[in-house]
Write a protein that holds these residues in place. Structure first.
Motif, PDB file in Angstrom:
ATOM      1  N   VAL A 163       0.873  -1.182   0.000  1.00  0.00           N
ATOM      2  CA  VAL A 163       0.000   0.000   0.000  1.00  0.00           C
ATOM      3  C   VAL A 163       0.904   1.224   0.000  1.00  0.00           C
ATOM      4  O   VAL A 163       1.499   1.590   1.015  1.00  0.00           O
ATOM      5  N   LEU A 164       1.015   1.864  -1.145  1.00  0.00           N
ATOM      6  CA  LEU A 164       1.917   2.997  -1.316  1.00  0.00           C
ATOM      7  C   LEU A 164       1.152   4.206  -1.818  1.00  0.00           C
ATOM      8  O   LEU A 164       0.059   4.084  -2.376  1.00  0.00           O
ATOM      9  N   THR A 165       1.743   5.360  -1.639  1.00  0.00           N
ATOM     10  CA  THR A 165       1.185   6.596  -2.180  1.00  0.00           C
ATOM     11  C   THR A 165       2.306   7.402  -2.813  1.00  0.00           C
ATOM     12  O   THR A 165       3.491   7.232  -2.484  1.00  0.00           O
TER      13      THR A 165
ATOM     14  N   LEU B 273      11.209   5.294   0.240  1.00  0.00           N
ATOM     15  CA  LEU B 273      11.457   3.876   0.455  1.00  0.00           C
ATOM     16  C   LEU B 273      12.940   3.565   0.354  1.00  0.00           C
ATOM     17  O   LEU B 273      13.643   4.096  -0.513  1.00  0.00           O
ATOM     18  N   VAL B 274      13.405   2.699   1.232  1.00  0.00           N
ATOM     19  CA  VAL B 274      14.746   2.139   1.097  1.00  0.00           C
ATOM     20  C   VAL B 274      14.641   0.993   0.089  1.00  0.00           C
ATOM     21  O   VAL B 274      13.723   0.182   0.158  1.00  0.00           O
TER      22      VAL B 274
ATOM     23  N   LEU C  59       2.676   6.549  -8.987  1.00  0.00           N
ATOM     24  CA  LEU C  59       2.318   5.307  -8.304  1.00  0.00           C
ATOM     25  C   LEU C  59       2.077   4.162  -9.272  1.00  0.00           C
ATOM     26  O   LEU C  59       2.532   3.037  -9.043  1.00  0.00           O
ATOM     27  N   ASP C  60       1.371   4.425 -10.374  1.00  0.00           N
ATOM     28  CA  ASP C  60       1.087   3.358 -11.336  1.00  0.00           C
ATOM     29  C   ASP C  60       2.368   2.819 -11.962  1.00  0.00           C
ATOM     30  O   ASP C  60       2.562   1.603 -12.067  1.00  0.00           O
TER      31      ASP C  60
ATOM     32  N   LEU D 119       7.838  -2.536  -9.754  1.00  0.00           N
ATOM     33  CA  LEU D 119       7.995  -3.576  -8.749  1.00  0.00           C
ATOM     34  C   LEU D 119       7.641  -4.942  -9.316  1.00  0.00           C
ATOM     35  O   LEU D 119       8.300  -5.947  -9.004  1.00  0.00           O
ATOM     36  N   ARG D 120       6.636  -5.004 -10.151  1.00  0.00           N
ATOM     37  CA  ARG D 120       6.166  -6.278 -10.669  1.00  0.00           C
ATOM     38  C   ARG D 120       6.977  -6.781 -11.863  1.00  0.00           C
ATOM     39  O   ARG D 120       7.151  -7.981 -12.031  1.00  0.00           O
TER      40      ARG D 120
END
Length: 230
Positions: free
Chosen positions: A93-95, A100-101, A203-204, A210-211
């Motif tokens: 859950v990010l905004t 972030l590290v 965010l998108d 990440l994926r």
């Protein structure tokens, strides 16, 4: 998506496969991990290889063997006597604006055109070393600085399309050149570890990053970005 920590049960490996595992043969390890997804006709996972240096669970001692972090679309199915997988759903859950590290093992490359006009892909660090020496830079410290600078620029140049910015210059370590033989031909690539702090700007795009991972050689253990809150 699922994030899994995968351990290897050595009794399930013959001597040749065990040696490949210990020597860090990226292609063989990729094939080994694919056995967790026997129903998948194509590679749908990213992975990162580490060494068992952490306390895995109460009463479990590190064995000095490779340990894998695997990000996949489907939940991996453990292979009894060979692969053990501890999995959890991956849905951070990010905004926008989150800091972030991150840790990233990547294969940074650059494309150069030859005199014949053909495009050839080069290792970013070796390319920077060559460029530096062609410009008369022979001091080892100058060469090292140019190589590190090129590695950082490679990631920074991709950050906007990946949905983040670097808060500061990341640490770059563990540079390694790999050579694997596959079907009679040699596959050569390099890897480099990045560690630093980023800020999410889109965010998108960042969730896609990440994926899907960053850079080349994802089938060989590169591209998976691991994050935690700063």
């Amino acid at each position: 998506m699922y994030l899994s920590r995968v351990r290897v049960a050595t009794e399930g490996l013959d001597r040749r496969k065990l040696l490949s595992l210990l020597h860090g043969d990226a292609y063989s390890n990729h094939q080994l991990l694919w056995r967790l997804f026997s129903d998948d006709p194509y590679r749908s996972f990213l992975f990162r290889q580490e060494t068992e240096i952490e306390q895995l669970r109460l009463g479990a001692e590190p064995r000095g063997l490779p340990l894998f972090y695997v990000l996949s679309e489907s939940r991996p199915v453990a292979v009894p006597g060979l692969l053990d997988a501890e999995s959890k759903p991956f849905s951070p859950v990010l905004t926008t604006g989150d800091r972030l590290v991150f840790r990233l093992r990547a294969n940074p490359t650059v494309t150069r055109k030859t005199e014949t006009g053909r495009s050839v892909r080069h290792d970013v660090l070796m390319d920077a070393k060559t460029q530096c020496r062609q410009q008369g830079g022979d001091d080892p410290e100058d060469v090292r600085h140019r190589m590190e600078e090129a590695a950082i620029h490679w990631l920074a140049d991709r950050s906007a399309k990946a949905g983040f910015t670097l808060e500061s210059a990341p640490q770059v370590t563990a540079y390694r050149q790999h050579e694997n033989k596959r079907k009679g031909a040699y596959i050569r690539f390099s890897s480099l570890d990045y560690e630093g702090v980023l800020k999410v700007t889109d965010l998108d795009l960042f969730n896609q990053t990440l994926r899907r991972g960053i850079g080349k050689s994802k089938a060989f253990g590169c591209g998976l970005m691991m994050v935690r809150r700063a």
